[in-house]
Write a protein that holds these residues in place. Structure first.
Motif, PDB file in Angstrom:
ATOM      1  N   LEU A  52     116.279  21.233   0.753  1.00  0.00           N
ATOM      2  CA  LEU A  52     115.872  22.629   0.934  1.00  0.00           C
ATOM      3  C   LEU A  52     114.561  22.933   0.200  1.00  0.00           C
ATOM      4  O   LEU A  52     113.957  23.979   0.399  1.00  0.00           O
ATOM      5  CB  LEU A  52     116.973  23.577   0.454  1.00  0.00           C
ATOM      6  CG  LEU A  52     118.227  23.631   1.344  1.00  0.00           C
ATOM      7  CD1 LEU A  52     119.383  24.295   0.614  1.00  0.00           C
ATOM      8  CD2 LEU A  52     117.928  24.367   2.645  1.00  0.00           C
ATOM      9  N   LYS A 353     124.243  27.584  -0.615  1.00  0.00           N
ATOM     10  CA  LYS A 353     123.208  26.846   0.106  1.00  0.00           C
ATOM     11  C   LYS A 353     122.114  27.806   0.584  1.00  0.00           C
ATOM     12  O   LYS A 353     120.913  27.524   0.453  1.00  0.00           O
ATOM     13  CB  LYS A 353     123.846  26.109   1.295  1.00  0.00           C
ATOM     14  CG  LYS A 353     122.878  25.255   2.054  1.00  0.00           C
ATOM     15  CD  LYS A 353     123.562  24.505   3.194  1.00  0.00           C
ATOM     16  CE  LYS A 353     122.492  23.869   4.074  1.00  0.00           C
ATOM     17  NZ  LYS A 353     123.058  23.466   5.372  1.00  0.00           N
ATOM     18  N   GLN A 354     122.518  28.939   1.121  1.00  0.00           N
ATOM     19  CA  GLN A 354     121.546  29.910   1.611  1.00  0.00           C
ATOM     20  C   GLN A 354     120.733  30.503   0.449  1.00  0.00           C
ATOM     21  O   GLN A 354     119.573  30.872   0.618  1.00  0.00           O
ATOM     22  CB  GLN A 354     122.253  31.042   2.374  1.00  0.00           C
ATOM     23  CG  GLN A 354     122.852  30.621   3.722  1.00  0.00           C
ATOM     24  CD  GLN A 354     124.079  29.727   3.599  1.00  0.00           C
ATOM     25  OE1 GLN A 354     124.849  29.824   2.655  1.00  0.00           O
ATOM     26  NE2 GLN A 354     124.272  28.818   4.552  1.00  0.00           N
ATOM     27  N   ASP A 357     117.947  28.265  -0.393  1.00  0.00           N
ATOM     28  CA  ASP A 357     116.886  28.482   0.597  1.00  0.00           C
ATOM     29  C   ASP A 357     116.110  29.769   0.288  1.00  0.00           C
ATOM     30  O   ASP A 357     114.884  29.807   0.426  1.00  0.00           O
ATOM     31  CB  ASP A 357     117.510  28.535   1.998  1.00  0.00           C
ATOM     32  CG  ASP A 357     116.457  28.486   3.098  1.00  0.00           C
ATOM     33  OD1 ASP A 357     115.578  27.606   3.010  1.00  0.00           O
ATOM     34  OD2 ASP A 357     116.499  29.333   4.009  1.00  0.00           O
ATOM     35  N   THR A 361     112.213  29.914  -0.335  1.00  0.00           N
ATOM     36  CA  THR A 361     111.404  30.727   0.577  1.00  0.00           C
ATOM     37  C   THR A 361     110.572  31.753  -0.193  1.00  0.00           C
ATOM     38  O   THR A 361     109.390  31.964   0.114  1.00  0.00           O
ATOM     39  CB  THR A 361     112.316  31.450   1.595  1.00  0.00           C
ATOM     40  OG1 THR A 361     113.106  30.464   2.249  1.00  0.00           O
ATOM     41  CG2 THR A 361     111.518  32.206   2.627  1.00  0.00           C
ATOM     42  N   LYS A 377     111.306  33.633   8.154  1.00  0.00           N
ATOM     43  CA  LYS A 377     112.485  33.927   7.314  1.00  0.00           C
ATOM     44  C   LYS A 377     112.382  35.315   6.691  1.00  0.00           C
ATOM     45  O   LYS A 377     113.386  36.018   6.540  1.00  0.00           O
ATOM     46  CB  LYS A 377     112.642  32.860   6.231  1.00  0.00           C
ATOM     47  CG  LYS A 377     113.189  31.562   6.785  1.00  0.00           C
ATOM     48  CD  LYS A 377     113.369  30.506   5.712  1.00  0.00           C
ATOM     49  CE  LYS A 377     113.832  29.200   6.332  1.00  0.00           C
ATOM     50  NZ  LYS A 377     113.748  28.077   5.377  1.00  0.00           N
TER      51      LYS A 377
END
Ligand SMILES: Nc1nc2c(c(=O)[nH]1)N[C@@H](CNc1ccc(C(=O)N[C@@H](CCC(=O)N[C@@H](CCC(=O)N[C@@H](CCC(=O)O)C(=O)O)C(=O)O)C(=O)O)cc1)CN2
Ligand SMILES: [Zn+2]
Length: 765
Positions: A52, A353-354, A357, A361, A377
């Motif tokens: 990631l 997990k998100q 990210d 990001t 995103k």
């Protein structure tokens, strides 16, 4: 600029670790198999975070049971009673106790990790304590990741947090007096990690989020100055989370560490304090914990940018890191597994997990405004945040009006305890030292498999209910045979004491796989409160009424209280927690009224998370205690004087909140006291707590069966300080994690110990 993840969940995507450890405990697999599964989970976690794009990834965030226990092993802080054991046997004996042939040793105490539902094992200290380094786990994990091409930052618990969370096992000394002995071991550890070639070490000192006295602050200063003088290359990240640095800020900014981590979710206002602080040195790296490790809501990128911009005005970009607010240990793993969530709600969420990210990001967007993937995103992020603000799933005017209309009277029983007590004694006619249990009975594999089959459709509702009814009846007959006075139905219909209620209340959604570690191999799936809460229909009444119909003994109705439902759920962050809690309280109040109408005379409203909800800093206590006490009282006060309200709390220290505990005005409180050998009773004694109390005499977190003699001694200890007519006899907590054979023997012993106390009390009259 770097992205930093403070720690990652270790249970595995489908709780592989739980399953591997439990089969190992049953003797069905070897240590090697367990070790392989553990290694796979670690590798998967590292590779995932790496893929990631996270820059700083932790090692030593893995544990077979608990990170504080691991720290005890690392520092050679092993209580004497385990010294005849070695290796994994010793490790698990420390966590769960051990009882075999000639060995019978009780586990270490377990308690809540700050204000979370995670439990750690409490280090034990003696005055002449010695320490020695065992860095094997830390070295191996770093090497494992290194072999995958990842230079992790080992994460360890700092010396002050370690010492202050531990417990002195003899009187006349303070754990901080051990600092001089422990620092050289930490020094060796840091040198060892340095020699591995690690670039950073993360030292967690969440104790900095609490009010430290002079001695505590001095210990922090001394520790980090000591580390600063080690002449090592490895850089130190000092991580505090769950609240501000507060009064410890000035001290912290002067420490010779390279990076200071801030939890900006729990405490946004500290940023201003830090950026304007005269001791802030432009060489310091600030790690900005903007992505919430304690909740499941998507990060609001726009708000996070504002934070980062604010820091950019003061610090060069290379001194700004972007990260999670705390370890992701407290967050479920992967939202992708949730195939059944309402898509409107699902788009508002981010799991571990998100979250990784999100961190990456945010960093990407800050350093590269033209990155097209990141811009996309950002767009979905903005859409999701806006959708949540305006969704009509969230608001229910009837609920809001009812909350606004609550009167003082609704939060008060009709009469004071002394009057109620007499009426209840007449109505219930219980012996001295009445025996009861806390609610749940063993959740056997069979019971869980029925539920799993019911959920996947291979068992229909009638069959499922029939099996549960049989199990309930079985549990009732067992209790009657053993001679317990106040019975429970056993909670077989519940997956979990919070999730079960969440599933039946409006305003909640629940996940299929949103597991979070609670302690050891035990996990929970906290429900998600996304909107106004109400109760569409009665929840427990049928089960309780059915159970009562089977027995001539009193059957306790069994509910989870509003504070605990709040505390063990993921709570909406668009209104104050107090508001949400009051909504839940009204739902429980209606349930209590319905139970009473159905003929249930004793109703227990569990509040094991009451203490855990307490803010870390004392200045915020009163606000919390006021609304939390009121919520409990709203839920419990609709009943007649004759109806006996119980509450139950486990893993709580009561000393500094005993006044509020008393204000709950529950007729009976059952508490966990056995692992601490009744120490937790002190608060009730000093306060002259007037209502009835059941100090736990059976440690249900251990497979060990307590003897009659042992429990008798605990009861005598209680009787020496609490008037006899106030005492109940019960285990520490529910028995859902135990199996039937050990439960039966333990409860037989418990009833024997109560009978013994009764006879003795009558002889003395
Ligand atoms: N929320 C919460 N927090 C709490 C407590 C609590 O009871 N609840 N108690 C205190 C201690 N913490 C605890 C936390 C969890 C458990 C516990 O027993 N958890 C169970 C899971 C409970 C559960 O949700 N069970 C579900 C799912 C069971 C399951 O694993 N099913 C299998 C399938 C089973 C089969 O086919 O046989 C699967 O999904 O793989 C159910 O019964 O329905 C576990 O980890 O094993 C105990 C104590 C403090 N905090
Ligand atoms: Zn409990």
């Amino acid at each position: 600029m770097k992205s930093i993840i403070l720690g990652y969940p270790r249970i595995g995507e489908k709780r592989e670790l739980k399953k591997a450890i439990e089969t190992y405990w049953k003797g069905k697999t070897s240590e090697e198999e367990l070790s392989n599964i553990s290694k796979n989970i670690r590798e998967k976690n590292w590779l995932e975070q790496n893929k990631l794009g996270a820059d700083l990834i932790s090692s030593n965030d893995f544990s077979l049971y608990d990170q504080m226990l691991d720290m005890c092993i690392t520092l050679g802080c092993i209580p004497q009673r385990f010294s005849n054991l070695t290796g994994l046997e010793q490790y698990f004996a420390m966590s769960r106790g051990i009882q075999k042939e000639n060995v019978d040793v009780i586990a270490m105490e377990m308690t809540k990790w700050f204000d979370t539902n995670y439990h750690f094992l409490v280090p034990e200290f003696s005055k002449d304590q010695s320490f020695s380094l065992n860095a094997e786990k830390i070295i191996n994990e770093h090497k494992e990741a290194f072999a995958l091409g990842i230079n992790t930052k080992p994460v360890i618990i700092g010396p002050v947090t370690f010492l202050l969370l531990g417990k002195e096992k003899e009187s006349g000394f303070n754990s901080l007096e051990l600092l001089d002995k422990i620092l050289p071991i930490y020094g060796q550890l840091i040198k060892t990690i340095d020699a591995l070639g690690a670039e950073y070490i993360q030292i967690d000192e969440p104790i900095l989020a609490t009010d430290l006295d002079m001695k505590g602050q001095e210990a922090v200063k001394r520790s980090y100055e000591y580390f600063g003088n080690l002449n090592t290359k490895v850089k130190l990240i000092l991580a505090n989370y769950f609240d501000c640095y507060g009064e410890n800020l000035d001290l912290t900014l002067k420490l010779p560490v390279d990076v200071i981590h801030l939890d900006l979710v729990r405490c946004r206002k500290q940023l201003e304090d830090i950026l304007t602080h005269p001791s802030l040195n432009r060489d310091k790296i600030l790690s900005l914990g903007v992505v919430d490790g304690r909740n499941i809501w998507k990060n609001n990128f726009k708000t996070s940018f504002q934070v980062i911009e604010q820091v950019k005005e003061k610090l060069p970009p290379e001194n700004i890191w972007i990260g999670t607010s705390c370890s992701l240990l407290h967050s479920p793993l992967n939202l992708d597994f949730e195939t059944e969530l309402n898509p409107e709600i699902k788009q508002w969420l981010a799991f571990a997990k998100q979250k990784v990210d999100e961190v990456v990001t945010l960093k990407t967007l800050v350093i590269d405004k033209n990155n097209t993937a990141a811009i996309e995103k950002l767009r979905t992020n903005t859409v999701a945040i806006e959708s949540r603000k305006t969704s009509n799933l969230i608001h229910n005017e009837i609920v809001k009006e009812r909350v606004n209309a609550i009167t003082e009277e609704e939060a008060r029983r009709k009469n004071v305890f002394s009057i109620r007590k007499e009426k209840q004694h007449k109505a219930l006619n219980l012996p001295l030292f009445p025996t009861t249990t806390i609610g749940s009975f063993p959740q056997t594999k069979e019971v869980r498999s029925w539920r799993a089959k019911f959920k996947n459709g291979s068992l229909d509702k009638n069959e499922y209910n029939k099996l549960l009814k049989e199990e309930t009846e079985k549990a009732i007959r067992i209790q009657e045979d053993i001679g317990i006075d106040v019975l429970v139905h056993g909670e077989f219909e519940r997956n979990d004491m919070v999730e079960y209620f969440g599933e039946q209340l409006d305003g909640f959604v629940f996940t299929q796989n949103g597991w979070v570690q609670s302690y050891g191999t035990r996990c929970v799936k906290p429900p998600i409160i996304y909107g106004d809460v109400s109760r569409p229909k009665p929840i427990t009444v049928e089960w309780s009424a059915y159970a009562q119909s089977l027995s001539n003994n009193w059957m306790k109705g069994m509910l989870t209280g509003p504070v605990t439902i709040l505390q063990w759920s993921f709570v909406r962050n668009d209104q104050p927690r107090s508001e949400t809690c009051t909504q839940i309280a009204l739902a429980i109040r209606d349930e209590v009224s319905d139970l009473e109408k159905a003929g249930i005379k004793i109703i227990q409203i569990d509040e094991p998370a009451f203490r855990e909800g307490l803010p870390l800093r004392k200045e915020n206590w009163n606000t919390y205690l006021n609304w939390a006490v009121k919520a409990f009282r709203i839920s419990s006060s609709s009943v007649q004087d004759e109806t006996q309200i119980h509450t139950h709390m486990c893993y709580s220290e009561f000393n500094d909140i005993i006044h509020s505990i008393s204000n709950l005005d529950a007729d009976v409180i059952t508490i966990e006291t056995s692992r601490s050998q009744m120490e937790l009773l002190d608060a009730f004694v000093e306060f002259k707590y007037p209502n009835e109390i059941g100090p736990g005499v059976y440690d249900i977190h251990s497979p060990r069966v307590p003897s009659t003699e042992e429990m008798k001694q605990l009861l005598e200890k209680a009787q020496a300080v609490i008037p006899t007519d106030q005492l109940w006899v019960n285990p520490d907590c529910g028995l859902k994690t135990r199996n039937w054979p050990e439960t039966k023997v333990a409860l037989e012993n418990l009833v024997k110990s109560a009978k013994h106390m009764r006879i003795k009390a009558l002889q003395e009259v």
